[in-house]
Design an enzyme around this catalytic site. Structure first.
Site, mmCIF file in Angstrom:
data_model
loop_
_atom_site.group_PDB
_atom_site.id
_atom_site.type_symbol
_atom_site.label_atom_id
_atom_site.label_comp_id
_atom_site.label_asym_id
_atom_site.label_seq_id
_atom_site.Cartn_x
_atom_site.Cartn_y
_atom_site.Cartn_z
ATOM 1 N N LYS A 155 52.432 -39.000 54.279
ATOM 2 C CA LYS A 155 53.953 -39.545 54.318
ATOM 3 C C LYS A 155 53.967 -40.831 53.285
ATOM 4 O O LYS A 155 54.878 -41.905 53.817
ATOM 5 C CB LYS A 155 54.194 -40.101 55.822
ATOM 6 C CG LYS A 155 53.751 -38.901 56.810
ATOM 7 C CD LYS A 155 54.316 -39.553 58.535
ATOM 8 C CE LYS A 155 54.105 -38.441 59.191
ATOM 9 N NZ LYS A 155 55.158 -37.251 59.123
ATOM 10 N N CYS A 156 53.716 -40.463 52.236
ATOM 11 C CA CYS A 156 53.843 -41.378 51.164
ATOM 12 C C CYS A 156 54.429 -41.011 49.846
ATOM 13 O O CYS A 156 54.491 -39.797 49.829
ATOM 14 C CB CYS A 156 52.287 -41.722 50.491
ATOM 15 S SG CYS A 156 52.316 -42.940 48.964
ATOM 16 N N GLY A 157 55.246 -41.637 49.178
ATOM 17 C CA GLY A 157 55.979 -41.268 47.924
ATOM 18 C C GLY A 157 54.817 -40.589 47.136
ATOM 19 O O GLY A 157 55.453 -39.689 46.224
ATOM 20 N N PHE A 158 53.752 -40.723 46.997
ATOM 21 C CA PHE A 158 52.567 -40.045 46.144
ATOM 22 C C PHE A 158 52.186 -38.993 46.537
ATOM 23 O O PHE A 158 51.326 -38.237 46.218
ATOM 24 C CB PHE A 158 51.651 -41.180 45.660
ATOM 25 C CG PHE A 158 52.247 -42.522 44.917
ATOM 26 C CD1 PHE A 158 52.444 -42.035 43.493
ATOM 27 C CD2 PHE A 158 52.095 -43.567 45.386
ATOM 28 C CE1 PHE A 158 52.920 -42.930 42.697
ATOM 29 C CE2 PHE A 158 52.464 -44.699 44.652
ATOM 30 C CZ PHE A 158 52.834 -44.519 43.152
ATOM 31 N N THR A 159 52.353 -38.644 47.839
ATOM 32 C CA THR A 159 51.739 -37.306 48.659
ATOM 33 C C THR A 159 52.020 -36.057 48.054
ATOM 34 O O THR A 159 50.880 -35.205 47.987
ATOM 35 C CB THR A 159 52.550 -37.284 50.073
ATOM 36 O OG1 THR A 159 52.322 -38.103 50.776
ATOM 37 C CG2 THR A 159 51.913 -36.028 50.641
#
Length: 196
Positions: free
Chosen positions: A74-78
């Site tokens: 659940k990360c912007g980098f996922t």
């Protein structure tokens, strides 16, 4: 000079020579300790559990590079999962990618092992190894990350894991080669140029 006196002088001379030799040896040992730092530990002595509970022995990857990546769902980098999978498919002869779930950055990996596997496979078709969820910093830091982030262990550099999807590249011989921050995408030339 009597024979007894000569013998005593000889004994004293030998004793002085022995003490002197021991002193010199002790000094040399101290100088060697000061001038040569501790030998780095081997990454191949470490292991980690896979996401399904099996042991991953890093020694089994000798002869290949290893890219360690702390991952989160659940990360912007996922979306980098997609690039990691492409990197895995393109360079699997030369590098093993190990995704290491971590929930230490804004709790962006809250899922169970089953949920993480399901998410990674359904959304990104991940087929490279994933591990159990671990801490990559702090008092419960996993030994692999202690090695990756400590010059005293890896012999190369100190670093900190700043966010999800930070990457560490280890050589075919188990030496730390490079650290890439999260914004360096998996298929970036900075990474791929080292995998040929």
């Amino acid at each position: 000079m009597s024979n007894t006196t000569k013998k005593n002088v000889t004994k004293i001379g030998l004793a002085v020579a022995a003490v002197l030799a021991l002193t010199i040896m002790s000094f040399v040992q101290k100088m060697n300790t000061i001038s040569s730092p501790d030998q780095p530990e081997s990454i191949y002595d470490l292991s980690i559990k896979s996401i399904d509970g099996e042991s991953i022995d890093l020694a089994s990857y000798k002869g290949k590079k290893i890219l360690f990546v702390n991952v989160a769902s659940k990360c912007g980098f996922t979306p980098q999962y997609e690039g990691l999978q492409k990197l895995h498919e393109t360079y699997s002869e030369n590098v093993v990618i190990i995704g290491i779930p971590c929930n230490q950055f804004l709790h962006q990996e809250p899922g169970s092992n089953d949920e993480i596997v399901s998410f990674c496979q359904k959304k990104y078709g991940v087929s490279f190894p994933l591990t159990e969820k671990v801490d990559v910093k702090g008092k419960n830091q996993h030994p692999i990350y202690t090695w990756l982030t400590s010059k005293s262990k890896n012999g190369v550099m100190d670093s900190k894991v700043k966010w999800n999807f930070q990457k560490y590249l280890v050589s075919e011989n188990g030496e730390l080669e490079e650290m890439f921050l999260s914004n360096v995408k998996p298929m970036d030339e900075k990474i791929t140029s080292q995998l040929h």
